[in-house]
Design a protein around this motif. Structure first.
Motif, PDB file in Angstrom:
ATOM      1  N   LYS A 156       0.814  -1.230   0.000  1.00 20.93           N
ATOM      2  CA  LYS A 156       0.000   0.000   0.000  1.00 20.93           C
ATOM      3  C   LYS A 156       0.843   1.274   0.000  1.00 20.93           C
ATOM      4  CE  LYS A 156      -4.328  -1.530   0.034  1.00 20.93           C
ATOM      5  NZ  LYS A 156      -4.978  -1.376  -1.223  1.00 20.93           N
ATOM      6  N   GLU A 157       2.043   1.198  -0.571  1.00 21.84           N
ATOM      7  CA  GLU A 157       2.907   2.384  -0.564  1.00 21.84           C
ATOM      8  C   GLU A 157       2.325   3.538  -1.389  1.00 21.84           C
ATOM      9  OE1 GLU A 157       7.213   0.232   0.293  1.00 21.84           O
ATOM     10  OE2 GLU A 157       6.878   1.144  -1.662  1.00 21.84           O
ATOM     11  N   GLN A 158       1.386   3.204  -2.306  1.00 15.03           N
ATOM     12  CA  GLN A 158       0.772   4.272  -3.116  1.00 15.03           C
ATOM     13  C   GLN A 158      -0.110   5.192  -2.281  1.00 15.03           C
ATOM     14  OE1 GLN A 158      -0.401   1.215  -2.911  1.00 15.03           O
ATOM     15  NE2 GLN A 158      -2.484   0.975  -3.653  1.00 15.03           N
ATOM     16  N   MET A 159      -0.453   4.746  -1.061  1.00 22.67           N
ATOM     17  CA  MET A 159      -1.307   5.562  -0.203  1.00 22.67           C
ATOM     18  C   MET A 159      -0.511   6.454   0.749  1.00 22.67           C
ATOM     19  SD  MET A 159      -3.999   4.581  -1.576  1.00 22.67           S
ATOM     20  CE  MET A 159      -5.200   5.535  -0.676  1.00 22.67           C
ATOM     21  N   LYS A 160       0.817   6.393   0.651  1.00 23.63           N
ATOM     22  CA  LYS A 160       1.641   7.265   1.507  1.00 23.63           C
ATOM     23  C   LYS A 160       1.382   8.722   1.139  1.00 23.63           C
ATOM     24  CE  LYS A 160       5.794   4.530   2.487  1.00 23.63           C
ATOM     25  NZ  LYS A 160       7.194   4.368   2.076  1.00 23.63           N
ATOM     26  N   GLU A 161       1.410   9.563   2.149  1.00 21.55           N
ATOM     27  CA  GLU A 161       1.179  10.999   1.957  1.00 21.55           C
ATOM     28  C   GLU A 161       2.082  11.579   0.855  1.00 21.55           C
ATOM     29  OE1 GLU A 161      -1.368  12.262   3.759  1.00 21.55           O
ATOM     30  OE2 GLU A 161      -1.102  14.062   2.528  1.00 21.55           O
ATOM     31  N   SER A 162       3.357  11.153   0.885  1.00 19.18           N
ATOM     32  CA  SER A 162       4.322  11.709  -0.072  1.00 19.18           C
ATOM     33  C   SER A 162       3.928  11.355  -1.517  1.00 19.18           C
ATOM     34  CB  SER A 162       5.729  11.196   0.234  1.00 19.18           C
ATOM     35  OG  SER A 162       5.716   9.793   0.290  1.00 19.18           O
ATOM     36  N   PRO A 205      -2.674  12.181  -6.687  1.00 20.19           N
ATOM     37  CA  PRO A 205      -3.827  11.949  -5.801  1.00 20.19           C
ATOM     38  C   PRO A 205      -4.664  10.745  -6.223  1.00 20.19           C
ATOM     39  CG  PRO A 205      -4.133  13.954  -7.114  1.00 20.19           C
ATOM     40  CD  PRO A 205      -2.727  13.484  -7.362  1.00 20.19           C
ATOM     41  N   GLN A 206      -4.475  10.296  -7.473  1.00 21.99           N
ATOM     42  CA  GLN A 206      -5.211   9.090  -7.938  1.00 21.99           C
ATOM     43  C   GLN A 206      -4.475   7.814  -7.504  1.00 21.99           C
ATOM     44  OE1 GLN A 206      -6.401   9.390 -12.140  1.00 21.99           O
ATOM     45  NE2 GLN A 206      -6.862   7.201 -12.111  1.00 21.99           N
ATOM     46  N   PRO A 242       1.673   3.388 -13.409  1.00 21.94           N
ATOM     47  CA  PRO A 242       2.875   4.207 -13.393  1.00 21.94           C
ATOM     48  C   PRO A 242       2.542   5.698 -13.253  1.00 21.94           C
ATOM     49  CG  PRO A 242       2.267   3.730 -15.658  1.00 21.94           C
ATOM     50  CD  PRO A 242       1.294   3.007 -14.796  1.00 21.94           C
ATOM     51  N   THR A 243       3.505   6.428 -12.667  1.00 22.68           N
ATOM     52  CA  THR A 243       3.450   7.892 -12.629  1.00 22.68           C
ATOM     53  C   THR A 243       4.836   8.397 -13.017  1.00 22.68           C
ATOM     54  OG1 THR A 243       1.743   7.917 -10.907  1.00 22.68           O
ATOM     55  CG2 THR A 243       3.088   9.912 -11.129  1.00 22.68           C
ATOM     56  N   LEU A 244       4.848   9.395 -13.899  1.00 19.14           N
ATOM     57  CA  LEU A 244       6.122   9.940 -14.378  1.00 19.14           C
ATOM     58  C   LEU A 244       6.348  11.315 -13.770  1.00 19.14           C
ATOM     59  CD1 LEU A 244       8.286   9.239 -16.747  1.00 19.14           C
ATOM     60  CD2 LEU A 244       7.158  11.117 -17.934  1.00 19.14           C
ATOM     61  N   ASP A 245       7.598  11.551 -13.379  1.00 17.77           N
ATOM     62  CA  ASP A 245       8.004  12.888 -12.936  1.00 17.77           C
ATOM     63  C   ASP A 245       9.172  13.308 -13.827  1.00 17.77           C
ATOM     64  OD1 ASP A 245       9.136  15.110 -11.777  1.00 17.77           O
ATOM     65  OD2 ASP A 245       9.102  14.317  -9.721  1.00 17.77           O
ATOM     66  N   ASP A 246       8.893  14.210 -14.765  1.00 15.94           N
ATOM     67  CA  ASP A 246       9.939  14.699 -15.665  1.00 15.94           C
ATOM     68  C   ASP A 246      10.333  16.092 -15.195  1.00 15.94           C
ATOM     69  OD1 ASP A 246      11.667  15.305 -17.673  1.00 15.94           O
ATOM     70  OD2 ASP A 246      10.170  15.454 -19.258  1.00 15.94           O
ATOM     71  N   ILE A 290       2.933  13.270 -14.737  1.00 15.08           N
ATOM     72  CA  ILE A 290       1.862  12.740 -15.596  1.00 15.08           C
ATOM     73  C   ILE A 290       1.669  11.264 -15.282  1.00 15.08           C
ATOM     74  CG2 ILE A 290       3.448  12.295 -17.554  1.00 15.08           C
ATOM     75  CD1 ILE A 290       0.228  13.702 -18.522  1.00 15.08           C
ATOM     76  N   TRP A 291       0.423  10.814 -15.268  1.00 15.12           N
ATOM     77  CA  TRP A 291       0.169   9.373 -15.118  1.00 15.12           C
ATOM     78  C   TRP A 291      -0.761   8.918 -16.222  1.00 15.12           C
ATOM     79  CZ3 TRP A 291      -1.209  12.982 -11.373  1.00 15.12           C
ATOM     80  CH2 TRP A 291      -2.567  13.184 -11.128  1.00 15.12           C
ATOM     81  N   GLU A 292      -1.110   7.649 -16.205  1.00 14.71           N
ATOM     82  CA  GLU A 292      -1.754   6.889 -17.287  1.00 14.71           C
ATOM     83  C   GLU A 292      -0.630   6.419 -18.221  1.00 14.71           C
ATOM     84  OE1 GLU A 292      -4.737   5.606 -17.810  1.00 14.71           O
ATOM     85  OE2 GLU A 292      -5.710   6.612 -16.136  1.00 14.71           O
ATOM     86  N   SER A 293      -0.461   5.082 -18.220  1.00 19.41           N
ATOM     87  CA  SER A 293       0.700   4.499 -18.899  1.00 19.41           C
ATOM     88  C   SER A 293       0.825   4.925 -20.367  1.00 19.41           C
ATOM     89  CB  SER A 293       0.627   2.974 -18.820  1.00 19.41           C
ATOM     90  OG  SER A 293      -0.601   2.498 -19.351  1.00 19.41           O
ATOM     91  N   ARG A 294      -0.306   4.982 -21.057  1.00 21.16           N
ATOM     92  CA  ARG A 294      -0.219   5.265 -22.503  1.00 21.16           C
ATOM     93  C   ARG A 294       0.050   6.748 -22.754  1.00 21.16           C
ATOM     94  NH1 ARG A 294      -3.631   1.934 -20.578  1.00 21.16           N
ATOM     95  NH2 ARG A 294      -3.213  -0.257 -21.014  1.00 21.16           N
ATOM     96  N   ALA A 295      -0.458   7.596 -21.851  1.00 17.98           N
ATOM     97  CA  ALA A 295      -0.146   9.033 -21.953  1.00 17.98           C
ATOM     98  C   ALA A 295       1.349   9.243 -21.679  1.00 17.98           C
ATOM     99  CB  ALA A 295      -0.995   9.829 -20.973  1.00 17.98           C
TER     100      ALA A 295
END
Ligand code: GSH
Length: 214
Positions: A38-44, A50-51, A55-59, A64-69
């Motif tokens: 459940k690490e996705q629920m950590k505050e950080s 918030p979803q 995957p989530t990308l930080d460039d 941005i999230w949603e794998s295909r996006a």
């Protein structure tokens, strides 16, 4: 500059984004978010997404999230050429169609089969779900009857996305002998950059599902 992917190898969508990054050859820092813990629920992480999904990308601060996006963004920004996401309008439209086919149909059917086994205590795959997935695999087989890759003669981010999905169900032991074009394409996909890494995650996914099956 840093490009970071929040990732969990067991997740098909997450592997799809990573496979796209590997194909595009963008140097990427991978940070594991363990969904089983459940690490996705950590505050950080909630502050980043918030979803709370991978995957989530930080460039470099652009999130941005949603794998295909993510795959489209990486290919457009970092692709050495447009092979993986063609700029030609019609070729790109075909790649987009296949990506949406995966996101709104194929992956959804795979999730419908596996989620109840993984998380809801089901011990067997219900026949309507099995039939539904096989119907959708039939469409994929048809797409592949006219071309080597899912959107033409070259691999694209549609292949990386769909391979992440198909490799998950293969690892569960799905019988694809009725889909000769998929069988042939799966063999070609093993040469995609990052395929081994993907397959290790898919194997762990398959084992998690199989251990819950009667
Ligand atoms: N459509 C999304 C699906 C993302 C998704 O559902 N990720 C799941 C793992 S497969 C997740 O992070 N679940 C944890 C949660 O939602 O809390 C994509 O393609 O990225």
């Amino acid at each position: 500059m840093s490009v970071k992917l929040y990732h969990f190898p067991i997740s098909g969508p997450s592997r799809g984004a990573l496979l796209a990054a590997r194909a595009i050859e963008v140097p990427i820092e991978v940070e594991i978010v363990n969904l089983f813990q459940k690490e996705q629920m950590k505050e950080s992480f909630l502050k980043i997404n918030p979803q709370h999904c991978v995957p989530t990308l930080d460039d470099d601060g652009f999130i941005i999230w949603e794998s295909r996006a993510i795959a489209c963004y990486l290919a457009d920004k970092y692709g050495k050429d447009d092979q993986y996401y063609p700029k030609d309008l019609k070729k790109r439209a075909l790649v987009n169609q296949r990506l949406h086919f995966d996101g709104s149909s194929l992956y959804v059917k795979i999730r419908a089969v596996c989620f109840p086994i993984l998380f809801l205590g089901e011990k067997e795959i219900k026949k309507p779900l099995k039939d539904d997935l096989n119907t959708t695999l039939g469409f994929l087989d048809q797409f592949l009857s006219n071309s080597k890759w899912v959107a033409g003669d070259h691999p694209t981010i549609a292949d990386t996305s769909i391979y992440a999905s198909v490799s998950s169900i293969l690892a569960v032991g799905w019988d694809i002998s009725g889909f000769p074009n998929i069988e042939r394409w799966v063999k070609s996909c093993s040469a995609l950059p990052g395929a081994e890494e993907n397959d290790a995650g898919a194997k762990a996914f398959g084992e998690a599902v199989k251990k819950n099956l009667a």
